[in-house]
Design an enzyme around this catalytic site. Structure first.
Site, PDB file in Angstrom:
ATOM      1  N   ASP A 108       0.818  -1.224   0.000  1.00 20.68           N
ATOM      2  CA  ASP A 108       0.000   0.000   0.000  1.00 20.68           C
ATOM      3  C   ASP A 108       0.847   1.268   0.000  1.00 20.68           C
ATOM      4  O   ASP A 108       0.440   2.293   0.539  1.00 20.68           O
ATOM      5  CB  ASP A 108      -0.965   0.030   1.210  1.00 20.68           C
ATOM      6  CG  ASP A 108      -1.798  -1.224   1.292  1.00 20.68           C
ATOM      7  OD1 ASP A 108      -2.279  -1.669   0.238  1.00 20.68           O
ATOM      8  OD2 ASP A 108      -1.963  -1.770   2.391  1.00 20.68           O
ATOM      9  N   GLU A 109       2.004   1.211  -0.619  1.00 20.21           N
ATOM     10  CA  GLU A 109       2.882   2.393  -0.657  1.00 20.21           C
ATOM     11  C   GLU A 109       2.465   3.380  -1.738  1.00 20.21           C
ATOM     12  O   GLU A 109       2.967   4.501  -1.779  1.00 20.21           O
ATOM     13  CB  GLU A 109       4.342   1.981  -0.925  1.00 20.21           C
ATOM     14  CG  GLU A 109       4.976   1.120   0.163  1.00 20.21           C
ATOM     15  CD  GLU A 109       4.834  -0.357  -0.135  1.00 20.21           C
ATOM     16  OE1 GLU A 109       4.092  -0.699  -1.091  1.00 20.21           O
ATOM     17  OE2 GLU A 109       5.442  -1.177   0.575  1.00 20.21           O
ATOM     18  N   LYS A 168       2.131   2.121  -5.177  1.00 22.74           N
ATOM     19  CA  LYS A 168       2.798   1.629  -6.395  1.00 22.74           C
ATOM     20  C   LYS A 168       1.956   1.895  -7.639  1.00 22.74           C
ATOM     21  O   LYS A 168       2.475   2.265  -8.689  1.00 22.74           O
ATOM     22  CB  LYS A 168       3.070   0.122  -6.283  1.00 22.74           C
ATOM     23  CG  LYS A 168       4.064  -0.231  -5.192  1.00 22.74           C
ATOM     24  CD  LYS A 168       4.233  -1.724  -5.058  1.00 22.74           C
ATOM     25  CE  LYS A 168       3.049  -2.428  -4.448  1.00 22.74           C
ATOM     26  NZ  LYS A 168       2.759  -2.093  -3.050  1.00 22.74           N
ATOM     27  N   GLY A 169       0.645   1.699  -7.488  1.00 19.68           N
ATOM     28  CA  GLY A 169      -0.266   1.852  -8.638  1.00 19.68           C
ATOM     29  C   GLY A 169      -0.131   3.222  -9.266  1.00 19.68           C
ATOM     30  O   GLY A 169      -0.075   3.361 -10.485  1.00 19.68           O
ATOM     31  N   LYS A 170      -0.034   4.241  -8.431  1.00 21.88           N
ATOM     32  CA  LYS A 170       0.066   5.604  -8.971  1.00 21.88           C
ATOM     33  C   LYS A 170       1.364   5.783  -9.747  1.00 21.88           C
ATOM     34  O   LYS A 170       1.374   6.396 -10.816  1.00 21.88           O
ATOM     35  CB  LYS A 170      -0.014   6.626  -7.823  1.00 21.88           C
ATOM     36  CG  LYS A 170       0.327   8.003  -8.338  1.00 21.88           C
ATOM     37  CD  LYS A 170       0.009   9.143  -7.443  1.00 21.88           C
ATOM     38  CE  LYS A 170       0.621  10.386  -8.074  1.00 21.88           C
ATOM     39  NZ  LYS A 170       0.310  11.609  -7.411  1.00 21.88           N
ATOM     40  N   GLY A 175      -4.345  -4.148  -4.176  1.00 23.24           N
ATOM     41  CA  GLY A 175      -5.390  -3.184  -4.489  1.00 23.24           C
ATOM     42  C   GLY A 175      -4.703  -1.905  -4.898  1.00 23.24           C
ATOM     43  O   GLY A 175      -4.163  -1.199  -4.064  1.00 23.24           O
ATOM     44  N   HIS A 176      -4.635  -1.656  -6.184  1.00 19.33           N
ATOM     45  CA  HIS A 176      -3.924  -0.474  -6.659  1.00 19.33           C
ATOM     46  C   HIS A 176      -4.926   0.606  -7.049  1.00 19.33           C
ATOM     47  O   HIS A 176      -5.747   0.403  -7.938  1.00 19.33           O
ATOM     48  CB  HIS A 176      -3.014  -0.851  -7.834  1.00 19.33           C
ATOM     49  CG  HIS A 176      -1.874  -1.737  -7.417  1.00 19.33           C
ATOM     50  ND1 HIS A 176      -1.153  -2.505  -8.285  1.00 19.33           N
ATOM     51  CD2 HIS A 176      -1.330  -1.952  -6.199  1.00 19.33           C
ATOM     52  CE1 HIS A 176      -0.218  -3.169  -7.613  1.00 19.33           C
ATOM     53  NE2 HIS A 176      -0.312  -2.847  -6.343  1.00 19.33           N
ATOM     54  N   GLN A 210       2.186  -5.894  -3.124  1.00 19.73           N
ATOM     55  CA  GLN A 210       2.549  -5.992  -1.709  1.00 19.73           C
ATOM     56  C   GLN A 210       3.878  -5.248  -1.451  1.00 19.73           C
ATOM     57  O   GLN A 210       4.136  -4.280  -2.140  1.00 19.73           O
ATOM     58  CB  GLN A 210       2.618  -7.460  -1.239  1.00 19.73           C
ATOM     59  CG  GLN A 210       1.257  -8.152  -1.185  1.00 19.73           C
ATOM     60  CD  GLN A 210       0.790  -8.702  -2.516  1.00 19.73           C
ATOM     61  OE1 GLN A 210       1.536  -9.372  -3.204  1.00 19.73           O
ATOM     62  NE2 GLN A 210      -0.434  -8.418  -2.886  1.00 19.73           N
ATOM     63  N   THR A 270       2.807 -12.420   3.036  1.00 16.64           N
ATOM     64  CA  THR A 270       2.028 -13.019   1.971  1.00 16.64           C
ATOM     65  C   THR A 270       2.804 -14.244   1.456  1.00 16.64           C
ATOM     66  O   THR A 270       3.856 -14.585   1.998  1.00 16.64           O
ATOM     67  CB  THR A 270       1.701 -11.995   0.856  1.00 16.64           C
ATOM     68  OG1 THR A 270       0.738 -12.575  -0.028  1.00 16.64           O
ATOM     69  CG2 THR A 270       2.945 -11.562   0.074  1.00 16.64           C
ATOM     70  N   ARG A 278     -10.415  -2.883   5.283  1.00 16.96           N
ATOM     71  CA  ARG A 278      -9.998  -2.799   6.687  1.00 16.96           C
ATOM     72  C   ARG A 278      -9.214  -1.514   6.928  1.00 16.96           C
ATOM     73  O   ARG A 278      -8.507  -1.041   6.048  1.00 16.96           O
ATOM     74  CB  ARG A 278      -9.077  -3.984   7.041  1.00 16.96           C
ATOM     75  CG  ARG A 278      -9.794  -5.301   7.090  1.00 16.96           C
ATOM     76  CD  ARG A 278      -8.818  -6.435   7.389  1.00 16.96           C
ATOM     77  NE  ARG A 278      -7.949  -6.741   6.262  1.00 16.96           N
ATOM     78  CZ  ARG A 278      -7.031  -7.699   6.260  1.00 16.96           C
ATOM     79  NH1 ARG A 278      -6.854  -8.435   7.333  1.00 16.96           N
ATOM     80  NH2 ARG A 278      -6.296  -7.947   5.203  1.00 16.96           N
ATOM     81  N   LEU A 331       3.316  12.435   0.759  1.00 15.08           N
ATOM     82  CA  LEU A 331       3.995  13.423   1.600  1.00 15.08           C
ATOM     83  C   LEU A 331       2.980  14.430   2.148  1.00 15.08           C
ATOM     84  O   LEU A 331       3.111  14.919   3.270  1.00 15.08           O
ATOM     85  CB  LEU A 331       5.094  14.137   0.789  1.00 15.08           C
ATOM     86  CG  LEU A 331       5.979  15.091   1.576  1.00 15.08           C
ATOM     87  CD1 LEU A 331       6.788  14.349   2.643  1.00 15.08           C
ATOM     88  CD2 LEU A 331       6.926  15.862   0.664  1.00 15.08           C
TER      89      LEU A 331
HETATM   90  P1  IMP Z   1      -2.614 -12.790   1.776  1.00 14.85           P
HETATM   91  O1  IMP Z   1      -1.690 -12.198   0.774  1.00 14.85           O
HETATM   92  O2  IMP Z   1      -4.069 -12.589   1.436  1.00 14.85           O
HETATM   93  O3  IMP Z   1      -2.295 -14.221   2.090  1.00 14.85           O
HETATM   94  O4  IMP Z   1      -2.427 -11.992   3.165  1.00 14.85           O
HETATM   95  C1  IMP Z   1      -1.240 -12.106   3.944  1.00 14.85           C
HETATM   96  C2  IMP Z   1      -0.889 -10.766   4.593  1.00 14.85           C
HETATM   97  O5  IMP Z   1      -0.486  -9.863   3.578  1.00 14.85           O
HETATM   98  C3  IMP Z   1      -2.044 -10.084   5.319  1.00 14.85           C
HETATM   99  O6  IMP Z   1      -1.521  -9.382   6.429  1.00 14.85           O
HETATM  100  C4  IMP Z   1      -2.574  -9.083   4.299  1.00 14.85           C
HETATM  101  O7  IMP Z   1      -3.226  -8.000   4.915  1.00 14.85           O
HETATM  102  C5  IMP Z   1      -1.270  -8.672   3.641  1.00 14.85           C
HETATM  103  N1  IMP Z   1      -1.460  -8.207   2.259  1.00 14.85           N
HETATM  104  C6  IMP Z   1      -1.669  -8.958   1.162  1.00 14.85           C
HETATM  105  N2  IMP Z   1      -1.749  -8.188   0.070  1.00 14.85           N
HETATM  106  C7  IMP Z   1      -1.572  -6.929   0.461  1.00 14.85           C
HETATM  107  C8  IMP Z   1      -1.504  -5.680  -0.219  1.00 14.85           C
HETATM  108  O8  IMP Z   1      -1.617  -5.581  -1.448  1.00 14.85           O
HETATM  109  N3  IMP Z   1      -1.292  -4.582   0.559  1.00 14.85           N
HETATM  110  C9  IMP Z   1      -1.114  -4.665   1.901  1.00 14.85           C
HETATM  111  N4  IMP Z   1      -1.156  -5.799   2.586  1.00 14.85           N
HETATM  112  C10 IMP Z   1      -1.379  -6.929   1.880  1.00 14.85           C
END
Ligand code: IMP
Length: 427
Positions: A13-14, A16-18, A40-41, A226, A241, A305, A334
């Site tokens: 969630d840094e 990246k998509g942008k 989720g980008h 991720q 992940t 969440r 920023l």
């Molecule tokens: P999974 O990838 O669904 O197995 O989740 C494993 C962990 O990675 C959990 O803590 C998720 O919240 C986190 N996670 C997976 N994908 C993302 C992402 O794109 N952004 C942030 N956290 C992620």
């Protein structure tokens, strides 16, 4: 010609998509190499917001073609839904535009059931807080050499046989351990059949596709998902992940030689966030944390969440730099720090009576570190319209320069808002 890897330096969630979207105009091919629709980008173009989970964000540039590499896990239902949504908004997402590697593993309904059942079965402290998308169980099947690959879509007999074989083991687990109903192979096959037919024209050889692009002197952009500290090997195991998120996996997960990359852009959020469980040394539970969460709209783009928020952690970034070898940093969000007051940066940890500069290697060691902070003055001016370095307030510039100094990596892009236009590129 330049081939660029975009990767996350923190816990995902840094933004990246942008950045992928920003550079997408200069590239011929955008390739995803790991993860799936757990990502989720969020990309905003001309005020319109697109949230993409599986499609490469580069799809929003009309000239870029997109590839789903072998290292990705693909949920066919999600792929079709995103393609339909994009097409409805006038974005081409047909087989001429997107190539899916025949080696890409497919997320099946039983993977999602296992993901949910396993999390439910675990006691509170053990839960990983996965996205529930079946990502881990799909990668498990890949490693166990029983997975279904996109190339199987054109071979119904093989598809059927693989589903039947998989369900022998899965159903024993569902009924014997998780108290769930068994799945029928006929139902699962009936579910996949229409997707297999629809996705067959998308199948191709991504590695050769990239080779052709390079021969035509087109730039290729590798879109990571991720972040480094969610990496299966290098992250805060077991709260990670199930794929390698580090830059090195762009090679194996897409099918391209390691020497093919020219730039590695580390995406760094100006503070830190994390979704799901796991240690987070600089996490805040005070007004500053509330500020970052609300001003930054820190909600997971996939699960909705609330994201956990905290100060920037240089130990985390130092390790990311060591593992990924970034040529530069793109610093995002920023603007969210505007008005937060004094800003803290974690520069080291106290751990077992010692001062360390990197995350400890022991499992859950990160849960036992105490951050060592330095404090910098904040700023109150609105910076969301700053599109040049000189227009930033002095304190914001000092913060960026401090990050460069502490990580040893130059910051080449600074993002000050969600829109493509709210970006400043430094020379
Ligand atoms: P999974 O990838 O669904 O197995 O989740 C494993 C962990 O990675 C959990 O803590 C998720 O919240 C986190 N996670 C997976 N994908 C993302 C992402 O794109 N952004 C942030 N956290 C992620």
């Amino acid at each position: 010609m330049s081939n660029i890897i975009i990767m996350g330096s923190q816990w995902g969630d840094e933004g990246k998509g942008k950045v992928v979207d920003l550079l997408g105009g200069e590239v011929g091919l955008v390739v995803r190499f790991q993860g799936g629709n757990n990502a989720g980008h969020t990309v905003v173009v001309g005020g319109e917001q697109f949230i993409l989970h599986l499609m490469p964000s580069g799809i929003l540039h009309p000239r870029a073609r997109c590839c789903i590499g072998n290292g990705v896990v693909l949920d066919p239902e999600v792929f079709c839904r995103e393609a339909d949504t994009l097409e409805a908004k006038g974005v081409a997402a047909g087989p001429g535009r997107i190539v899916i590697s025949k080696k890409t593993h497919v997320i099946m309904p039983y993977h999602k059931v296992i993901d949910a059942a396993r999390e439910e079965y675990k006691s509170k402290g053990e839960k990983i807080g996965t996205t529930g998308r079946g990502i881990g169980p799909c990668y498990e099947d890949k490693m166990a050499r029983v997975g279904i690959r996109a190339g199987d879509f054109t071979n119904p007999e093989l598809l059927k046989a693989k589903i039947e074989a998989a369900l022998v083991e899965k159903n024993a687990l569902f009924t014997g351990l998780y108290g769930r109903d068994p799945l029928s192979a006929e139902d699962v096959f009936a579910w996949i059949e229409p997707y297999a037919a629809r996705l067959a024209p998308y199948l191709g050889d991504v590695s050769s596709e990239m080779q052709r692009a390079m021969e035509n002197e087109e730039n290729i952009l590798f879109e990571g998902a991720q972040g480094t500290h969610l990496d299966i090997d290098h992250g805060t195991y077991p709260y990670v992940t199930s794929s390698n998120c580090v830059a090195g996996n762009a090679s194996a997960g897409a099918g391209i030689k390691p020497g093919a990359f020219d730039r590695i852009i580390a995406i760094v959020k100006a503070y830190t966030t994390r979704v799901g469980a796991g240690p987070f040394p600089t996490e805040l539970s005070d007004a500053a944390g509330e500020h970052l969460q609300s001003v930054g709209s820190e909600f997971g783009a996939t699960t909705g969440r609330k994201r956990r928020c905290g100060w920037l952690d240089i130990c985390v970034l130092r390790e990311s730099a060591r593992l990924n070898g970034p040529t530069e940093i793109a610093l995002t969000k920023l603007d969210v720090l505007t008005g937060v007051g004094e800003i803290k940066i974690c520069t080291a940890y106290e751990y077992n009576g010692e001062r360390i500069d990197y995350p400890p290697q022991e499992q859950n060691g990160m849960a036992y570190v105490t951050p060592v902070y330095e404090t910098m003055p904040g700023w109150t001016e609105d910076i969301t319209q700053c599109t040049s370095w000189v227009s930033l307030p002095g304190e914001a510039k000092d913060y960026v320069k401090r990050i460069e100094r502490l990580t040893g990596v130059p910051v080449s892009i600074v993002s000050v808002g969600p829109d493509r236009a709210q970006t400043l590129v430094r020379k």
